[in-house]
Design a protein around this motif. Structure first.
Motif, PDB file in Angstrom:
ATOM      1  N   PHE A   1      45.650  -4.967  37.160  1.00 47.91           N
ATOM      2  CA  PHE A   1      45.867  -5.558  35.840  1.00 47.91           C
ATOM      3  C   PHE A   1      44.601  -5.459  34.986  1.00 47.91           C
ATOM      4  O   PHE A   1      44.681  -5.207  33.777  1.00 47.91           O
ATOM      5  CB  PHE A   1      46.293  -7.024  35.997  1.00 47.91           C
ATOM      6  N   SER A   2      43.441  -5.628  35.598  1.00 45.51           N
ATOM      7  CA  SER A   2      42.185  -5.474  34.856  1.00 45.51           C
ATOM      8  C   SER A   2      42.018  -4.049  34.344  1.00 45.51           C
ATOM      9  O   SER A   2      41.531  -3.822  33.236  1.00 45.51           O
ATOM     10  CB  SER A   2      40.992  -5.845  35.748  1.00 45.51           C
ATOM     11  N   ALA A   3      42.409  -3.085  35.165  1.00 43.93           N
ATOM     12  CA  ALA A   3      42.358  -1.689  34.747  1.00 43.93           C
ATOM     13  C   ALA A   3      43.264  -1.461  33.538  1.00 43.93           C
ATOM     14  O   ALA A   3      42.889  -0.788  32.571  1.00 43.93           O
ATOM     15  CB  ALA A   3      42.776  -0.777  35.899  1.00 43.93           C
ATOM     16  N   TYR A   4      44.455  -2.054  33.605  1.00 48.97           N
ATOM     17  CA  TYR A   4      45.408  -1.902  32.500  1.00 48.97           C
ATOM     18  C   TYR A   4      44.845  -2.465  31.189  1.00 48.97           C
ATOM     19  O   TYR A   4      45.110  -1.943  30.103  1.00 48.97           O
ATOM     20  CB  TYR A   4      46.708  -2.614  32.863  1.00 48.97           C
ATOM     21  N   LEU A   5      44.019  -3.511  31.277  1.00 47.63           N
ATOM     22  CA  LEU A   5      43.513  -4.192  30.081  1.00 47.63           C
ATOM     23  C   LEU A   5      42.270  -3.536  29.485  1.00 47.63           C
ATOM     24  O   LEU A   5      41.713  -4.056  28.508  1.00 47.63           O
ATOM     25  CB  LEU A   5      43.184  -5.654  30.420  1.00 47.63           C
ATOM     26  N   GLN A   6      41.815  -2.421  30.020  1.00 48.50           N
ATOM     27  CA  GLN A   6      40.582  -1.803  29.540  1.00 48.50           C
ATOM     28  C   GLN A   6      40.622  -1.451  28.059  1.00 48.50           C
ATOM     29  O   GLN A   6      39.677  -1.706  27.314  1.00 48.50           O
ATOM     30  CB  GLN A   6      40.262  -0.551  30.371  1.00 48.50           C
TER      31      GLN A   6
ATOM     32  N   TRP B   1      36.070   7.582  31.677  1.00 54.27           N
ATOM     33  CA  TRP B   1      36.989   6.910  32.587  1.00 54.27           C
ATOM     34  C   TRP B   1      36.604   7.221  34.032  1.00 54.27           C
ATOM     35  O   TRP B   1      36.362   8.361  34.382  1.00 54.27           O
ATOM     36  CB  TRP B   1      38.427   7.353  32.340  1.00 54.27           C
ATOM     37  N   LYS B   2      36.556   6.190  34.855  1.00 55.22           N
ATOM     38  CA  LYS B   2      36.259   6.357  36.276  1.00 55.22           C
ATOM     39  C   LYS B   2      37.444   5.828  37.084  1.00 55.22           C
ATOM     40  O   LYS B   2      37.838   4.666  36.940  1.00 55.22           O
ATOM     41  CB  LYS B   2      34.977   5.600  36.656  1.00 55.22           C
ATOM     42  N   VAL B   3      37.989   6.672  37.950  1.00 57.76           N
ATOM     43  CA  VAL B   3      39.186   6.317  38.715  1.00 57.76           C
ATOM     44  C   VAL B   3      38.798   5.643  40.023  1.00 57.76           C
ATOM     45  O   VAL B   3      37.902   6.098  40.735  1.00 57.76           O
ATOM     46  CB  VAL B   3      40.043   7.568  38.997  1.00 57.76           C
TER      47      VAL B   3
ATOM     48  N   PHE C   1      38.837   2.718  35.026  1.00 54.30           N
ATOM     49  CA  PHE C   1      38.032   1.772  34.249  1.00 54.30           C
ATOM     50  C   PHE C   1      37.048   2.533  33.368  1.00 54.30           C
ATOM     51  O   PHE C   1      36.613   3.635  33.711  1.00 54.30           O
ATOM     52  CB  PHE C   1      37.249   0.844  35.189  1.00 54.30           C
ATOM     53  N   ILE C   2      36.690   1.933  32.234  1.00 53.31           N
ATOM     54  CA  ILE C   2      35.675   2.527  31.369  1.00 53.31           C
ATOM     55  C   ILE C   2      34.316   2.347  32.030  1.00 53.31           C
ATOM     56  O   ILE C   2      33.919   1.232  32.380  1.00 53.31           O
ATOM     57  CB  ILE C   2      35.682   1.883  29.972  1.00 53.31           C
ATOM     58  N   CYS C   3      33.611   3.424  32.210  1.00 53.16           N
ATOM     59  CA  CYS C   3      32.289   3.408  32.838  1.00 53.16           C
ATOM     60  C   CYS C   3      31.246   3.769  31.779  1.00 53.16           C
ATOM     61  O   CYS C   3      31.353   4.807  31.108  1.00 53.16           O
ATOM     62  CB  CYS C   3      32.237   4.403  33.989  1.00 53.16           C
TER      63      CYS C   3
ATOM     64  N   ASN D   1      49.194   8.268  31.079  1.00 53.75           N
ATOM     65  CA  ASN D   1      50.207   8.060  32.115  1.00 53.75           C
ATOM     66  C   ASN D   1      49.957   6.765  32.876  1.00 53.75           C
ATOM     67  O   ASN D   1      48.858   6.196  32.863  1.00 53.75           O
ATOM     68  CB  ASN D   1      50.255   9.253  33.088  1.00 53.75           C
ATOM     69  N   ILE D   2      50.991   6.290  33.545  1.00 51.96           N
ATOM     70  CA  ILE D   2      50.948   5.001  34.234  1.00 51.96           C
ATOM     71  C   ILE D   2      49.900   4.976  35.338  1.00 51.96           C
ATOM     72  O   ILE D   2      49.190   3.981  35.514  1.00 51.96           O
ATOM     73  CB  ILE D   2      52.350   4.676  34.807  1.00 51.96           C
ATOM     74  N   ILE D   3      49.776   6.074  36.081  1.00 54.50           N
ATOM     75  CA  ILE D   3      48.807   6.117  37.182  1.00 54.50           C
ATOM     76  C   ILE D   3      47.402   5.847  36.671  1.00 54.50           C
ATOM     77  O   ILE D   3      46.671   5.014  37.221  1.00 54.50           O
ATOM     78  CB  ILE D   3      48.841   7.496  37.898  1.00 54.50           C
ATOM     79  N   ASP D   4      47.013   6.539  35.605  1.00 52.00           N
ATOM     80  CA  ASP D   4      45.673   6.356  35.047  1.00 52.00           C
ATOM     81  C   ASP D   4      45.472   4.937  34.501  1.00 52.00           C
ATOM     82  O   ASP D   4      44.420   4.327  34.679  1.00 52.00           O
ATOM     83  CB  ASP D   4      45.421   7.364  33.926  1.00 52.00           C
ATOM     84  N   LYS D   5      46.507   4.428  33.827  1.00 46.24           N
ATOM     85  CA  LYS D   5      46.369   3.129  33.171  1.00 46.24           C
ATOM     86  C   LYS D   5      46.164   1.982  34.155  1.00 46.24           C
ATOM     87  O   LYS D   5      45.597   0.947  33.791  1.00 46.24           O
ATOM     88  CB  LYS D   5      47.591   2.848  32.292  1.00 46.24           C
ATOM     89  N   PHE D   6      46.622   2.135  35.372  1.00 47.17           N
ATOM     90  CA  PHE D   6      46.489   1.048  36.338  1.00 47.17           C
ATOM     91  C   PHE D   6      45.472   1.340  37.454  1.00 47.17           C
ATOM     92  O   PHE D   6      45.420   0.616  38.438  1.00 47.17           O
ATOM     93  CB  PHE D   6      47.856   0.729  36.949  1.00 47.17           C
ATOM     94  N   SER D   7      44.667   2.394  37.256  1.00 46.03           N
ATOM     95  CA  SER D   7      43.701   2.714  38.310  1.00 46.03           C
ATOM     96  C   SER D   7      42.326   3.146  37.810  1.00 46.03           C
ATOM     97  O   SER D   7      41.437   3.418  38.616  1.00 46.03           O
ATOM     98  CB  SER D   7      44.260   3.831  39.207  1.00 46.03           C
TER      99      SER D   7
END
Length: 503
Positions: A90-95, A30-32, A16-18, A8-14
């Motif tokens: 945007f960095s979150a989206y590019l993970q 994934w870490k929000v 990061f891979i930890c 979903n969009i919320i996860d994709k933009f918030s």
């Protein structure tokens, strides 16, 4: 490194891979980021119909506008805060793009997997993702068929490659084909490479001029300088040779007129010199292996440069033959055939199970190098007390010179094998080999043995010479039969250089 794809969009933009290490196991999840999560939730509520691609372009446009030179004065206070928030979104989206690029490069650079893990490539990609305004400065929003994520994957892969090539000599020296390597050289590097081969000043000048003419006449795009860079055609070689002759005339150089065949010889000499030069610069060990820099030239250095080394050769021969069989094999393959440490590991791992990886070969070479250096110093001091090596600094200073002598010594061993093979051939067979060498537009070093068709006597003899040489090496070094076939191109270089010396 496995993580589930975000849906979903919320996860994709918030999120990061930890990456964490738990009980010596690398784990990823994934870490929000809670602030990013609240921010994107509020934006989605205002425009619930907007798709993922809309938000990706929304944040990217914000970054590009606010990071442009004309708008630097706008990035203040609230604008600055929104800029960095957009950057994080945007960095979150590019993970996922970072992870995909890392996996592709990890597969591409198989030969250095022992050095770089998937996680390291991922972290390098994340460095690029943290500066999206630089990465996407050429992105064209009007071309709707271009997907931002696909664009990012390509850009990340390019960024990772460049980082690895910049910091890793082993990766860089396998990056180019022969002619790609020539285009990658600069004048200083080629000059030093030719001088390292003990070429006269006149020979250095003529070969450097041949290289300059090649670079001017044979045009290849910079981004095409890879392992698939094509060789110049006969027409192009003729043009390069003609241009070389013109330049010699303009510069009043008394060099003989060059033909296309002579030009191939000169360029091939430059290629071999450059490979040897870069090979010498690449000595990857886990600890520093380079000699202690010292501008002082000792009497011993002068003796080496003047080639007064008959006594040195006697010491070297005695010392080398007293070294363990493993040491002799490793150094003959490394210094004599110019194989990389990774190639040596693949070649000897069946005979020496403890040498499975490049770093294991490197450790052995380092250990034997140090041992030979110390033994040489001891033997030298006994026979030459008037020019003694008194301390560690003296010993380190002679290391480079001893390396050069050792390389020549190992190469001489293979010359001796070729000389013995040559004696087995009849006079007519020898002439066929020499005539074939002079008539072809490509040197034997550029040919793969598997592509040589035995459709005439000349080609059959060349094939026989190469195969016999490999068989003799495998027998002499107790290697598994047929294992040297993988390195046909390097062994052909040795044979080619030897044939040239018979002219």
């Amino acid at each position: 490194m496995l993580v589930k794809k975000r849906k979903n969009i919320i996860d994709k933009f918030s999120s990061f891979i930890c990456i964490t290490i738990d009980n010596h196991q690398i784990r990823s999840h994934w870490k929000v980021d809670s602030k990013l999560e609240k921010n994107i939730q509020s934006k989605v509520k205002l425009d619930p119909e907007a798709k993922e691609s809309f938000w990706a372009q929304y944040f990217l446009k914000m970054l590009l506008v606010q990071s442009s030179t004309d708008n630097q004065n706008l990035v203040k206070n609230n604008s600055q805060s929104s800029f960095y928030t957009a950057k994080k979104h945007f960095s979150a989206y590019l993970q996922e793009a970072c992870l995909k690029a890392a996996k592709d490069i990890h597969s591409e650079f198989k030969y250095i997997k022992y050095k770089y893990s998937l996680e390291e490539y991922f972290q390098i990609a994340n460095i690029a993702a943290s500066s999206p305004s630089k990465l996407f400065k050429s992105f064209n929003f009007e071309r709707h068929q271009i997907n931002i994520e696909a664009y990012a994957i390509t850009a990340f892969k390019r960024f990772i490659r460049n980082q690895i090539y910049r910091q890793d000599l082993e990766a860089r020296r396998t990056r180019f084909s022969n002619y790609g390597l020539l285009k990658d050289l600069n004048a200083r590097e080629l000059t030093e490479a030719l001088q390292a081969q003990s070429f006269t000043a006149q020979k250095v000048v003529s070969h450097r001029l041949a290289w300059q003419c090649f670079c001017e006449m044979f045009q290849i795009k910079v981004n095409h300088l890879n392992s698939r860079t094509r060789s110049p055609s006969q027409t192009e070689l003729l043009a390069i040779a003609n241009y070389y002759n013109q330049r010699c005339n303009q510069l009043h150089l008394s060099n003989p007129l060059a033909t296309d065949i002579e030009m191939v010889k000169m360029l091939s000499t430059c290629i071999r010199a450059a490979k040897n030069y870069r090979h010498k610069q690449y000595l990857y060990f886990e600890e520093n292996y380079y000699a202690i820099p010292d501008s002082t030239i000792s009497e011993w250095d002068v003796m080496i440069k003047q080639e007064e080394c008959q006594g040195i050769e006697i010491i070297l021969d005695k010392m080398f033959n007293n070294m363990p069989e493993q040491c002799q094999i490793l150094f003959n393959l490394w210094q004599g055939l110019n194989l990389t440490q990774t190639e040596i590991a693949n070649l000897v791992k069946h005979k020496y199970p403890q040498l499975q990886k490049q770093y294991q070969v490197a450790r052995q070479l380092k250990k034997y190098s140090r041992k030979m250096l110390e033994e040489f110093a001891l033997e030298w001091n006994q026979t030459n007390p008037e020019i003694s090596l008194n301390d560690e600094k003296d010993i380190e200073r002679i290391k480079s010179a001893l390396d050069n002598c050792l390389q020549q010594y190992c190469q001489t061993r293979f010359v001796s094998i070729l000389n013995k093979i040559w004696e087995r051939f009849s006079y007519d067979e020898r002439q066929n080999i020499l005539n074939s060498f002079n008539d072809t537009n490509r040197l034997l070093g550029e040919l793969e043995a598997d592509s040589l068709e035995k459709n005439n006597d000349s080609q059959a003899v060349n094939y026989q010479l190469l195969e016999t040489f490999k068989e003799d090496i495998e027998t002499t070094m107790y290697l598994k039969k047929g294992t040297l076939s993988v390195f046909n191109y390097k062994i052909a270089d040795v044979v080619n250089e030897w044939i040239q010396s018979k002219q």
